[in-house]
Design an enzyme around this catalytic site. Structure first.
Site, mmCIF file in Angstrom:
data_model
loop_
_atom_site.group_PDB
_atom_site.id
_atom_site.type_symbol
_atom_site.label_atom_id
_atom_site.label_comp_id
_atom_site.label_asym_id
_atom_site.label_seq_id
_atom_site.Cartn_x
_atom_site.Cartn_y
_atom_site.Cartn_z
ATOM 1 N N TRP A 36 21.230 137.338 95.946
ATOM 2 C CA TRP A 36 20.841 137.719 94.582
ATOM 3 C C TRP A 36 20.281 136.467 93.755
ATOM 4 O O TRP A 36 20.921 135.476 93.646
ATOM 5 C CB TRP A 36 21.816 138.414 93.668
ATOM 6 N N LYS B 254 27.498 149.468 87.813
ATOM 7 C CA LYS B 254 27.105 150.361 88.526
ATOM 8 C C LYS B 254 27.969 151.503 89.010
ATOM 9 O O LYS B 254 27.657 152.579 88.946
ATOM 10 C CB LYS B 254 26.400 149.566 90.084
ATOM 11 N N ASP C 151 31.562 138.122 95.130
ATOM 12 C CA ASP C 151 30.863 139.094 94.153
ATOM 13 C C ASP C 151 30.911 140.437 94.581
ATOM 14 O O ASP C 151 30.397 140.801 95.644
ATOM 15 C CB ASP C 151 29.507 138.281 93.810
#
Ligand code: LMR
Length: 394
Positions: A127, A243, A208
């Site tokens: 990311w 999310k 993560d």
């Protein structure tokens, strides 16, 4: 002073959001930023979240400060959700953070405080914000191979080769599930090999996990994290509720530090509280309270899990449908990897020129590295995308 500031490079993902908004074409398709969308293109408030908000509105009688770590019940609920019973709860320190990004940032600050020389190893690719935060903090950074562009699968041999160079005290940043941007994930036996390597080298894992429940299910998606927590003396885990609870703008995340022993836990907890205090004092509370309520109320939890499962299965259907469409168009299984990947993203393997062509000719917006957000698709846009992929010569 302010006039000396330079323009900052734009975040590619957020820049794409602006380009999409400015595009007047009605047929345009947004496969950019990682936000779940249903078949109507909406990011709905989940049913359990709506109900929890109603209950909170009725019951909440103060907006006064909570503690620096946030509501302790939230830390405990998130610990259970992510870690299950993998480790003794007495070893885990948890702090609420502003989203998963806040947790990553606090984790890296903790590393810098404790071991300023530590190199942070990130997957190539990762990311983009991982890279910019590490660089912004001025920490030594190395990349390890992760994705094989030919097979569009994990380059596990390359990963292990590169991680063999990890030094004691270094930090290895891993994606818990649903790798962003590739969609290619480690198998459980591969996680076990990574754990053994970390144990051998004396490195600390920083995991993560931002998409738990979007890949193979809530427990399956946490299996790698749990294995690492079980096998290693210590671990840092940054989790996001953006999310899986659909509460992106509420900024609900958590940073967990698994200490080697229960006796070492208070120092970790104290450090998390200190870092929160330095950076923003008290973490955001509203979203975390919704999450706690949902996770601890059996009926709300069952409804949340059911809706999350609908979301997950919907994304899997979209993956299958896109892979099928491309199989028909190309007469080959070259794009079969789309159905193998998990989570919101897949890296298509298109060149930046092909990505641009699809944007210009077909109004299809994906990130320049050809990451596409599967959840941005629906039955209308799948044939359009598939044809565009073929026309662009991917
Ligand atoms: C993404 O990768 O698109 C999401 O994590 C949103 C973001 O902040 O970049």
């Amino acid at each position: 002073m302010l006039e000396d500031l330079k323009e900052q490079p734009k975040d590619k993902i957020l820049e794409l959001m602006d380009l999409f908004r400015a595009d007047p074409r009605a047929q345009k398709v947004d496969l950019g930023v990682g936000v779940y969308r249903n078949a109507e293109g909406l990011t709905p408030v989940m049913r359990a979240v709506k109900e929890a908000e109603r209950r909170l509105w009725e019951a909440e009688d103060t907006k006064s400060y909570t503690g620096l770590l946030g509501d302790p019940a939230y830390g405990a609920a998130m610990r259970d959700l992510v870690l299950g019973d993998a480790v003794d709860a007495a070893r885990v320190a948890a702090a609420a953070t502003p989203g998963g990004t806040g947790a990553v940032r606090q984790a890296l600050e903790l590393v810098r405080m404790s071991a300023p020389e530590a190199t942070v190893w990130v997957s190539s690719p990762t990311w983009p914000n991982h890279l910019t935060i590490v660089k912004y903090l001025g920490m030594p950074l190395r990349e390890y191979r992760y994705f094989d562009n030919d097979t569009r699968a994990v380059d596990f041999a390359g990963m292990m080769d590169d991680l063999a160079g990890v030094k004691p005290g270094d930090v290895v940043l891993l994606h818990g599930c649903c790798h962003n941007p590739t969609g290619a994930n480690l198998t459980l036996p591969e996680w076990a090999e990574v754990a053994a390597l970390l144990l051998r080298t004396g490195a600390t894992p920083l995991i993560d996990i931002a998409y738990q429940g979007f890949g193979d299910g809530l427990d399956a998606d946490a299996a790698g994290v749990r294995l690492i927590a079980r096998e290693l003396p210590e671990a840092l885990i940054a989790a996001s509720c953006s999310k899986n609870f659909g509460i992106y703008r509420e900024r609900a995340g958590v940073l967990m530090g698994v200490a080697p022993t229960a006796a070492a836990q208070p120092a970790v907890e104290g450090t998390l509280a200190f870092l929160n205090r330095q950076n923003y004092s008290f973490p955001p509370d509203h979203g975390t309270r919704l999450v706690t309520m949902i996770l601890t109320d059996p009926a709300l939890r069952a409804d949340w899990e059911a809706e999350l499962e609908e979301v997950r299965l919907g994304m899997l259907d979209l993956r299958e449908a896109l892979a099928d469409e491309l199989r028909e168009l190309t007469g080959s299984d070259r794009f079969g990897f789309l159905a193998q990947h998990r989570g919101m993203f897949s890296r298509l393997g298109a060149t930046p020129e092909q990505v641009l062509k699809m944007r210009q000719d077909n109004g299809i917006y994906m990130v320049g590295d050809s990451r596409l957000n599967i959840a941005g698709l629906n039955s209308n846009s799948i044939p359009i995308l598939a044809q565009a992929i073929v026309d662009a010569g991917v």
